[in-house]
Design a protein around this motif. Structure first.
Motif, PDB file in Angstrom:
ATOM      1  N   LEU A 101       1.012  -1.270   0.015  1.00 54.57           N
ATOM      2  CA  LEU A 101       0.004   0.179  -0.054  1.00 54.57           C
ATOM      3  C   LEU A 101       0.736   1.271  -0.165  1.00 54.57           C
ATOM      4  O   LEU A 101       0.428   2.329  -0.612  1.00 54.57           O
ATOM      5  CB  LEU A 101      -0.964   0.229   1.054  1.00 54.57           C
ATOM      6  CG  LEU A 101      -2.246  -1.015   1.050  1.00 54.57           C
ATOM      7  CD1 LEU A 101      -2.623  -1.421   2.341  1.00 54.57           C
ATOM      8  CD2 LEU A 101      -3.272  -0.305   0.247  1.00 54.57           C
ATOM      9  N   ILE A 102       1.969   1.210   0.654  1.00 50.13           N
ATOM     10  CA  ILE A 102       2.982   2.350   0.641  1.00 50.13           C
ATOM     11  C   ILE A 102       3.378   2.573  -0.785  1.00 50.13           C
ATOM     12  O   ILE A 102       3.649   3.674  -1.188  1.00 50.13           O
ATOM     13  CB  ILE A 102       3.771   2.167   1.637  1.00 50.13           C
ATOM     14  CG1 ILE A 102       3.404   2.555   3.237  1.00 50.13           C
ATOM     15  CG2 ILE A 102       5.037   3.330   1.570  1.00 50.13           C
ATOM     16  CD1 ILE A 102       4.274   2.171   4.229  1.00 50.13           C
ATOM     17  N   GLY A 103       3.813   1.429  -1.454  1.00 56.27           N
ATOM     18  CA  GLY A 103       4.395   1.715  -2.623  1.00 56.27           C
ATOM     19  C   GLY A 103       3.296   1.832  -3.644  1.00 56.27           C
ATOM     20  O   GLY A 103       3.680   2.801  -4.384  1.00 56.27           O
TER      21      GLY A 103
ATOM     22  N   PHE B 191       2.539   5.888  -2.619  1.00 58.79           N
ATOM     23  CA  PHE B 191       3.398   6.797  -2.544  1.00 58.79           C
ATOM     24  C   PHE B 191       4.794   6.567  -3.576  1.00 58.79           C
ATOM     25  O   PHE B 191       5.729   7.253  -3.565  1.00 58.79           O
ATOM     26  CB  PHE B 191       4.099   6.935  -1.155  1.00 58.79           C
ATOM     27  CG  PHE B 191       3.102   7.524  -0.242  1.00 58.79           C
ATOM     28  CD1 PHE B 191       2.766   8.944  -0.211  1.00 58.79           C
ATOM     29  CD2 PHE B 191       2.322   6.759   0.649  1.00 58.79           C
ATOM     30  CE1 PHE B 191       1.965   9.349   0.689  1.00 58.79           C
ATOM     31  CE2 PHE B 191       1.450   7.241   1.413  1.00 58.79           C
ATOM     32  CZ  PHE B 191       1.223   8.333   1.615  1.00 58.79           C
ATOM     33  N   ASN B 192       4.794   5.367  -4.061  1.00 55.49           N
ATOM     34  CA  ASN B 192       5.807   4.751  -4.893  1.00 55.49           C
ATOM     35  C   ASN B 192       7.117   4.832  -4.069  1.00 55.49           C
ATOM     36  O   ASN B 192       8.227   5.190  -4.641  1.00 55.49           O
ATOM     37  CB  ASN B 192       5.938   5.711  -6.209  1.00 55.49           C
ATOM     38  CG  ASN B 192       6.833   5.064  -7.171  1.00 55.49           C
ATOM     39  OD1 ASN B 192       6.937   3.813  -7.330  1.00 55.49           O
ATOM     40  ND2 ASN B 192       7.545   5.938  -7.738  1.00 55.49           N
ATOM     41  N   VAL B 193       7.145   4.472  -2.724  1.00 55.76           N
ATOM     42  CA  VAL B 193       8.147   4.120  -1.814  1.00 55.76           C
ATOM     43  C   VAL B 193       8.411   2.552  -1.768  1.00 55.76           C
ATOM     44  O   VAL B 193       7.345   1.929  -1.248  1.00 55.76           O
ATOM     45  CB  VAL B 193       7.727   5.001  -0.579  1.00 55.76           C
ATOM     46  CG1 VAL B 193       8.917   4.635   0.287  1.00 55.76           C
ATOM     47  CG2 VAL B 193       7.873   6.589  -0.946  1.00 55.76           C
ATOM     48  N   THR B 194       9.629   2.409  -1.808  1.00 55.92           N
ATOM     49  CA  THR B 194       9.768   0.768  -1.624  1.00 55.92           C
ATOM     50  C   THR B 194      10.546   0.451  -0.325  1.00 55.92           C
ATOM     51  O   THR B 194      11.047   1.681   0.183  1.00 55.92           O
ATOM     52  CB  THR B 194      10.527   0.372  -2.642  1.00 55.92           C
ATOM     53  OG1 THR B 194      11.766   1.249  -2.969  1.00 55.92           O
ATOM     54  CG2 THR B 194       9.886   0.265  -4.145  1.00 55.92           C
ATOM     55  N   PRO B 195      10.479  -0.802   0.335  1.00 51.86           N
ATOM     56  CA  PRO B 195      11.158  -0.794   1.540  1.00 51.86           C
ATOM     57  C   PRO B 195      12.692  -0.336   1.713  1.00 51.86           C
ATOM     58  O   PRO B 195      13.204  -0.331   2.563  1.00 51.86           O
ATOM     59  CB  PRO B 195      10.860  -2.496   1.688  1.00 51.86           C
ATOM     60  CG  PRO B 195       9.884  -2.917   0.751  1.00 51.86           C
ATOM     61  CD  PRO B 195       9.825  -1.747  -0.482  1.00 51.86           C
TER      62      PRO B 195
END
Length: 219
Positions: free
Chosen positions: A54-56, A59-63
């Motif tokens: 869901l964050i990906g 926000f297009n943010v990866t771990p």
């Protein structure tokens, strides 16, 4: 296809439609950053992938991003504060579970959701009759590792090979196969970005009613 002695289910996207509350947590975070809400239709397929998915999607943010861990904690805290506002069981799930109870076939839950969320959500969704509830942190490993499914079988005192596992994500099918269980893809769920027909599941079902009918033919 052996006659099942127990049916095990994933939670998000299989038993329960939790995507509305998961997506809402993402959009609260977006609002806090003066960003427009992400469309629900964009976020929904990632609901079974938890914070990472869901964050990906939101926000297009990866771990591996430096800001990910702070955002993950923010997301989980926001979700915990409004965990069952719009979440509900999928249509036909109450009938399915009642049917399993009538057949005296035990059923349980194996989810990658952390225990603090599972323990809060299960009673609110009236799933208290589950014979076991295994969360993502019940064992040292989460799905697709087979450990959570094997722990469920151990708690039920039923050999894993006599259990069916139902899930709406590729890792559910991978975990079931690794545990030696019959793998069933719940095509009514979120299913991520790939079609269940490509997961090499033993069975692909479109509705919970189809699962009940399949169980009855094997009972």
């Amino acid at each position: 296809m052996q006659t099942p002695k127990a049916i095990l289910f994933d939670l998000d996207g299989t038993l329960a439609d939790t995507a509305p509350d998961l997506a809402a947590a993402v959009n609260v975070m977006r609002s806090n950053r003066q960003l427009a809400h992400a469309p629900y239709e964009h976020l929904r397929p990632f609901a079974s992938a938890g914070a990472r998915g869901l964050i990906g999607a939101g926000f297009n943010v990866t771990p591996d991003a430096p800001e990910y861990e702070v955002m993950r904690i923010e997301f989980l805290n926001q979700y915990a504060s409004a965990i069952a506002i719009h979440s509900q069981l999928f249509e036909q799930i109450p009938t399915l579970l009642s049917g399993l109870d009538a057949l005296q076939l035990p059923w349980g839950i194996v989810t990658n959701k952390a225990m603090r969320f599972t323990n809060a959500l299960v009673p609110l969704l009236d799933l208290k009759q589950a014979r076991c509830v295994i969360s993502g942190d019940t064992t040292p490993h989460a799905k697709p590792h087979p450990a959570p499914l094997l722990e469920a079988a151990r708690q039920l005192a039923i050999d894993a090979q006599h259990c069916w596992y139902v899930g709406d994500d590729l890792r559910d099918i991978q975990a079931a196969k690794a545990a030696g269980m019959l793998s069933i893809a719940a095509a009514w769920g979120y299913c991520g970005t790939t079609e269940p027909q490509h997961w090499e599941a033993d069975v692909v079902l479109n509705t919970p009613q189809e699962l009940l009918e399949l169980v009855r033919t094997r009972a």
